[in-house]
Write a protein that holds these residues in place. Structure first.
Motif, PDB file in Angstrom:
ATOM      1  N   LYS A 234       0.874  -1.301   0.014  1.00  0.00           N
ATOM      2  CA  LYS A 234       0.171   0.109   0.184  1.00  0.00           C
ATOM      3  C   LYS A 234       0.782   1.266  -0.165  1.00  0.00           C
ATOM      4  O   LYS A 234       0.652   2.253  -0.673  1.00  0.00           O
ATOM      5  N   GLY A 235       2.078   1.274   0.729  1.00  0.00           N
ATOM      6  CA  GLY A 235       2.934   2.210   0.616  1.00  0.00           C
ATOM      7  C   GLY A 235       3.687   2.565  -0.529  1.00  0.00           C
ATOM      8  O   GLY A 235       4.307   3.692  -0.605  1.00  0.00           O
ATOM      9  N   ARG A 236       3.471   1.719  -1.620  1.00  0.00           N
ATOM     10  CA  ARG A 236       4.292   2.016  -2.907  1.00  0.00           C
ATOM     11  C   ARG A 236       3.129   2.440  -3.819  1.00  0.00           C
ATOM     12  O   ARG A 236       2.170   2.238  -4.178  1.00  0.00           O
ATOM     13  N   LYS A 237       4.051   3.475  -4.621  1.00  0.00           N
ATOM     14  CA  LYS A 237       3.164   4.267  -5.574  1.00  0.00           C
ATOM     15  C   LYS A 237       3.407   3.535  -6.910  1.00  0.00           C
ATOM     16  O   LYS A 237       4.064   2.887  -7.122  1.00  0.00           O
ATOM     17  N   GLY A 238       2.310   3.918  -7.737  1.00  0.00           N
ATOM     18  CA  GLY A 238       2.197   3.407  -9.297  1.00  0.00           C
ATOM     19  C   GLY A 238       1.012   2.474  -9.602  1.00  0.00           C
ATOM     20  O   GLY A 238       0.635   1.773  -8.668  1.00  0.00           O
ATOM     21  N   ILE A 239       0.677   2.533 -10.885  1.00  0.00           N
ATOM     22  CA  ILE A 239      -0.495   1.699 -11.171  1.00  0.00           C
ATOM     23  C   ILE A 239      -0.132   0.232 -11.051  1.00  0.00           C
ATOM     24  O   ILE A 239      -1.126  -0.375 -10.698  1.00  0.00           O
ATOM     25  N   SER A 240       0.876  -0.259 -11.418  1.00  0.00           N
ATOM     26  CA  SER A 240       1.358  -1.539 -11.301  1.00  0.00           C
ATOM     27  C   SER A 240       1.111  -1.987  -9.824  1.00  0.00           C
ATOM     28  O   SER A 240       0.677  -3.312  -9.520  1.00  0.00           O
ATOM     29  N   ALA A 241       1.415  -1.274  -8.562  1.00  0.00           N
ATOM     30  CA  ALA A 241       1.258  -1.648  -7.272  1.00  0.00           C
ATOM     31  C   ALA A 241      -0.113  -1.724  -7.111  1.00  0.00           C
ATOM     32  O   ALA A 241      -0.457  -2.675  -6.137  1.00  0.00           O
ATOM     33  N   ARG A 242      -0.917  -0.901  -7.516  1.00  0.00           N
ATOM     34  CA  ARG A 242      -2.320  -0.809  -7.205  1.00  0.00           C
ATOM     35  C   ARG A 242      -2.992  -1.955  -7.914  1.00  0.00           C
ATOM     36  O   ARG A 242      -4.208  -2.689  -7.322  1.00  0.00           O
ATOM     37  N   ALA A 243      -2.608  -2.351  -9.132  1.00  0.00           N
ATOM     38  CA  ALA A 243      -3.124  -3.629  -9.751  1.00  0.00           C
ATOM     39  C   ALA A 243      -2.827  -4.681  -9.117  1.00  0.00           C
ATOM     40  O   ALA A 243      -3.752  -5.710  -8.988  1.00  0.00           O
ATOM     41  N   LEU A 244      -1.950  -4.958  -8.607  1.00  0.00           N
ATOM     42  CA  LEU A 244      -1.533  -6.239  -7.822  1.00  0.00           C
ATOM     43  C   LEU A 244      -2.282  -6.394  -6.582  1.00  0.00           C
ATOM     44  O   LEU A 244      -2.619  -7.287  -5.969  1.00  0.00           O
ATOM     45  N   GLU A 245      -2.432  -5.367  -5.666  1.00  0.00           N
ATOM     46  CA  GLU A 245      -3.109  -5.239  -4.589  1.00  0.00           C
ATOM     47  C   GLU A 245      -4.521  -5.338  -4.929  1.00  0.00           C
ATOM     48  O   GLU A 245      -5.175  -6.041  -4.232  1.00  0.00           O
ATOM     49  N   PHE A 246      -5.215  -4.805  -6.020  1.00  0.00           N
ATOM     50  CA  PHE A 246      -6.650  -5.042  -6.400  1.00  0.00           C
ATOM     51  C   PHE A 246      -6.730  -6.592  -6.708  1.00  0.00           C
ATOM     52  O   PHE A 246      -7.673  -7.204  -6.131  1.00  0.00           O
ATOM     53  N   LEU A 297     -10.236   1.610  -6.397  1.00  0.00           N
ATOM     54  CA  LEU A 297     -10.738   2.046  -7.522  1.00  0.00           C
ATOM     55  C   LEU A 297     -11.099   3.666  -7.586  1.00  0.00           C
ATOM     56  O   LEU A 297     -11.100   3.976  -8.544  1.00  0.00           O
ATOM     57  N   LYS A 298     -11.627   3.890  -6.357  1.00  0.00           N
ATOM     58  CA  LYS A 298     -12.038   5.368  -6.307  1.00  0.00           C
ATOM     59  C   LYS A 298     -10.728   6.414  -6.445  1.00  0.00           C
ATOM     60  O   LYS A 298     -10.783   7.384  -6.772  1.00  0.00           O
ATOM     61  N   GLY A 299      -9.628   5.678  -6.103  1.00  0.00           N
ATOM     62  CA  GLY A 299      -8.254   6.505  -6.315  1.00  0.00           C
ATOM     63  C   GLY A 299      -7.746   6.405  -7.570  1.00  0.00           C
ATOM     64  O   GLY A 299      -6.877   7.060  -7.647  1.00  0.00           O
ATOM     65  N   MET A 300      -8.293   5.746  -8.317  1.00  0.00           N
ATOM     66  CA  MET A 300      -7.648   5.603 -10.017  1.00  0.00           C
ATOM     67  C   MET A 300      -8.326   6.480 -10.770  1.00  0.00           C
ATOM     68  O   MET A 300      -9.355   6.789 -10.802  1.00  0.00           O
ATOM     69  N   SER A 306      -8.026   5.679 -22.509  1.00  0.00           N
ATOM     70  CA  SER A 306      -8.320   4.068 -22.317  1.00  0.00           C
ATOM     71  C   SER A 306      -9.276   3.945 -21.479  1.00  0.00           C
ATOM     72  O   SER A 306      -9.552   4.493 -20.492  1.00  0.00           O
ATOM     73  N   PRO A 307     -10.008   2.815 -21.903  1.00  0.00           N
ATOM     74  CA  PRO A 307     -11.063   2.466 -20.802  1.00  0.00           C
ATOM     75  C   PRO A 307     -10.664   1.482 -19.702  1.00  0.00           C
ATOM     76  O   PRO A 307     -11.589   1.228 -19.049  1.00  0.00           O
ATOM     77  N   LEU A 308      -9.373   1.472 -19.597  1.00  0.00           N
ATOM     78  CA  LEU A 308      -8.666   0.443 -18.601  1.00  0.00           C
ATOM     79  C   LEU A 308      -8.859   1.038 -17.184  1.00  0.00           C
ATOM     80  O   LEU A 308      -8.540   2.185 -17.128  1.00  0.00           O
ATOM     81  N   VAL A 309      -8.960   0.157 -16.094  1.00  0.00           N
ATOM     82  CA  VAL A 309      -8.712   0.549 -14.747  1.00  0.00           C
ATOM     83  C   VAL A 309      -7.545   0.872 -14.294  1.00  0.00           C
ATOM     84  O   VAL A 309      -7.012   1.818 -13.746  1.00  0.00           O
TER      85      VAL A 309
END
Length: 400
Positions: A234-246, A297-300, A306-309
């Motif tokens: 959670k402390g890591r920034k970046g879309i890839s980190a959020r995708a992994l978390e999700f 999701l609300k933070g993305m 792009s239609p991608l999350v």
């Protein structure tokens, strides 16, 4: 005496008896041909022998005499001729099949099968994996061989060098060859038993894979360690980190999360509907979203291009390696993204009272029992919603 040459020349339209059952048939158009009339088993029948232009009277009479003798012996010349033509057709058919078999090589049969299966594969890499393994191991031995001529000896020659050293690869190669040969038989390009079958076939010379190498599962992080990992993630920034978390929060497959689109998600209902064409089982999958998953999701940001999350560069989907790279940067490269699904299952089985049926449904696993699958109607959505909230609560304990 038969018809004279002059009588034949001047014959008017109609049937003119020549004797012995032979008749000259004259059409209104003036065309003339020979017909043999006979009676057998109380049935009157006639058989065309050919045109006067191609069959002169002497030969027509000789032919009629042979046919008359057959009738006297109880043989129906029409049935006999029909059987001969059928035999000729069958012979031509066999010759054509043999010719085609010689033309269709194993490589061509494999390419044909891969092309026909592409629409059913959710991951485009499957076609590439088939092509690469067959090109590396099978084609050097049987690629240019007619698929009809592939034998068990060829299969053993392909598999024996890698059966113990690369057991997983060998198993895949064998199954792919078996599939190609099955398809080739269906297409009429080969016949007989499939020499790539293991049970009752290759097992006579190749030991079971389970005895030559232990099965490797996707390396999964012990569930006890995941809360602390999630706190660091959670402390890591970046879309890839959020995708992994999700992906971990939803217990989804990497590809399902990486290709998630905004129009699949209903935040108010707390629901993500993954379409059938992105699911391994080719069935739509409803995923209940926990509070933590909705927070991600609300933070993305929503990109116009792009239609991608979780969009990658130029709005394209992230690659599987991108998520794996997050683990590597955290010095956890020995674990896999897919392994977190096993972690989720272990956690549910060992620490919760949620039914295995609910857990398997959350993982979008197919039901092996066809009878059970036929009678199951719902997808246990509300039970799974409670399960995913418990999972999110457990994952959040590392930050407490």
């Amino acid at each position: 005496m038969g018809l004279t040459a002059l009588e034949i020349k001047n014959a008017k339209p109609g049937m003119h008896a020549d004797g012995g059952g032979l008749y000259l048939c004259v059409k209104d158009s003036g065309s003339k041909s020979w017909v043999f009339r006979f009676q057998l088993d109380g049935r009157r029948r006639e058989m065309g022998l050919g045109s006067l232009k191609t069959l002169e009277p002497v030969k027509a009479r000789a032919k009629a005499a042979v046919l008359k003798a057959k009738v006297a012996a109880g043989i129906d010349p029409l049935d006999e001729r029909r059987a001969e033509k059928e035999a000729e057709r069958e012979q031509r058919k066999r010759a054509e099949i043999a010719r085609k078999r010689e033309e269709v090589t194993f490589r061509k049969a494999a390419e044909n099968l891969i092309e026909s299966r592409k629409p059913s594969w959710t991951n485009p890499k499957h076609a590439q994996q088939w092509e690469n393994t067959l090109a590396t191991y099978a084609y050097p031995v049987i690629g240019d061989l007619p698929v009809a001529n592939v034998t068990a000896e060829h299969i053993v020659e392909i598999l024996k060098p890698i059966w113990s050293k690369k057991s997983e690869t060998a198993s895949r190669v064998r199954m792919r060859i078996e599939n190609v040969l099955n398809a080739a038989k269906l297409m009429g390009w080969r016949s007989g038993e499939n020499p790539a079958v293991y049970k009752g076939g290759l097992e006579a010379v190749l030991p079971p894979i389970s005895k030559v190498k232990k099965v490797r599962h996707h390396p999964a992080m012990p569930f006890e360690d995941v809360p602390a990992f999630m706190a660091e993630l959670k402390g890591r920034k970046g879309i890839s980190a959020r995708a992994l978390e999700f992906s971990i929060l939803t217990a989804a497959r990497s590809g399902e999360a990486r290709h998630a689109k905004w129009d699949e998600i209903d935040l108010d209902a707390g629901l993500w509907i993954v379409p059938a064409d992105r699911m391994k089982a080719r069935r739509e999958h409803r995923v209940p979203l926990s509070k933590d998953a909705k927070t991600i999701l609300k933070g993305m940001p929503r990109l116009a291009n792009s239609p991608l999350v979780f969009p990658g560069q130029k709005g394209k989907p992230l690659s599987d390696m991108t998520l794996s790279a997050v683990l590597k940067r955290m010095d956890l490269g020995h674990y896999t993204v897919h392994g977190f699904r096993s972690t989720f299952r272990d956690w549910a089985a060992e620490t919760t009272h949620h039914s295995s049926e609910t857990v398997e449904m959350a993982l979008a696993h197919t039901i092996a029992n066809k009878v059970e699958a036929a009678y199951r109607r719902g997808d246990l959505l509300e039970k799974r919603r409670a399960l995913m909230e418990d999972w999110a609560r457990f994952l959040g304990e590392g930050g407490a």
